[in-house]
Write an enzyme that holds these catalytic residues in place. Sequence first.
Site, PDB file in Angstrom:
ATOM      1  N   GLU A   1       0.835  -1.202   0.000  1.00 40.23           N
ATOM      2  CA  GLU A   1       0.000   0.000   0.000  1.00 40.23           C
ATOM      3  C   GLU A   1       0.871   1.253   0.000  1.00 40.23           C
ATOM      4  OE1 GLU A   1      -3.457   2.226   2.688  1.00 40.23           O
ATOM      5  OE2 GLU A   1      -2.529   0.357   3.376  1.00 40.23           O
TER       6      GLU A   1
ATOM      7  N   HIS B   1       9.679   8.384 -18.496  1.00 36.16           N
ATOM      8  CA  HIS B   1       8.496   7.572 -18.218  1.00 36.16           C
ATOM      9  C   HIS B   1       8.548   6.350 -19.125  1.00 36.16           C
ATOM     10  CE1 HIS B   1       6.210  10.681 -15.868  1.00 36.16           C
ATOM     11  NE2 HIS B   1       7.121  11.434 -16.447  1.00 36.16           N
TER      12      HIS B   1
ATOM     13  N   GLU C   1       6.254   4.292 -19.880  1.00 35.10           N
ATOM     14  CA  GLU C   1       5.092   4.223 -20.765  1.00 35.10           C
ATOM     15  C   GLU C   1       5.320   5.038 -22.038  1.00 35.10           C
ATOM     16  OE1 GLU C   1       3.493   4.176 -16.458  1.00 35.10           O
ATOM     17  OE2 GLU C   1       5.116   5.115 -17.593  1.00 35.10           O
TER      18      GLU C   1
ATOM     19  N   CYS D   1       0.973   7.608 -14.523  1.00 38.44           N
ATOM     20  CA  CYS D   1       0.668   8.937 -13.997  1.00 38.44           C
ATOM     21  C   CYS D   1      -0.322   9.620 -14.935  1.00 38.44           C
ATOM     22  CB  CYS D   1       1.947   9.769 -13.871  1.00 38.44           C
ATOM     23  SG  CYS D   1       2.706  10.177 -15.464  1.00 38.44           S
TER      24      CYS D   1
ATOM     25  N   CYS E   1       1.103  10.230 -18.540  1.00 39.56           N
ATOM     26  CA  CYS E   1       1.203   8.995 -19.313  1.00 39.56           C
ATOM     27  C   CYS E   1      -0.182   8.466 -19.676  1.00 39.56           C
ATOM     28  CB  CYS E   1       1.985   7.938 -18.543  1.00 39.56           C
ATOM     29  SG  CYS E   1       3.764   8.261 -18.477  1.00 39.56           S
TER      30      CYS E   1
END
Length: 222
Positions: A59, A95, A97, A125, A128
Amino acid sequence: MAEKQEEPSNAQNGEPDNAEEGEGKKKKKVKREDLPPFEIVTGERLPAIFFKFQFRNVEYSSGRNKTFLCYVVETQGKEPVTSRGYLEDEHAAAHAEMAFFNTILPTCQPGARHDVTWYVSSSPCVTCAQRICEALRKDKGLRLTIMVGRLFMWEEPEMQAALRSMKEAGCKLRIMKPQDFEYVWKNFVEQEEGEEAKSFVPWEDIQENFQYYEEKLAEILH
């Protein structure tokens, strides 16, 4: 739910440990600052230590400041082709992605249908997510399924809206099940030379954390 993790060593975070003090540290700092602003690490298999730390579906993602993206591209046609590999963020400005769309997808056969599956350490994010939506709307032959270990900043309204926009654009979003982590372990993680492939050993709270994130994603996309 999982408790907050301790800060990782550099090796766990995808960076080599440096035992040198004084001048050694200064030299290392200068070297990192001299690196280009956008750098992506690519390969077929990632080190096991990176997988065990970066993909863990906790988490609290303390210290997990990189994105690891494992991909499978199935190109349909007279002679179907399957390619796979992984991308790793090297600097904060990079990034994984974005790198997939800029460097991996263009190498695939143009005009063909591409069924793409990502196994990502955390969800994209906002920026992205926008790039993913643009790609799906522009290329009608692109099918994208994203399997994520964790949800990135899912409490933020802007991030929730971005996840919904990806769904609306045709992206299939899923939380990685224990079986998916095992698939990544077998197909994308390095094994020691000369050793038989080691079995995947799930961490204690893997199923509990999967259910937690699955519920959160369902609430957001509902």
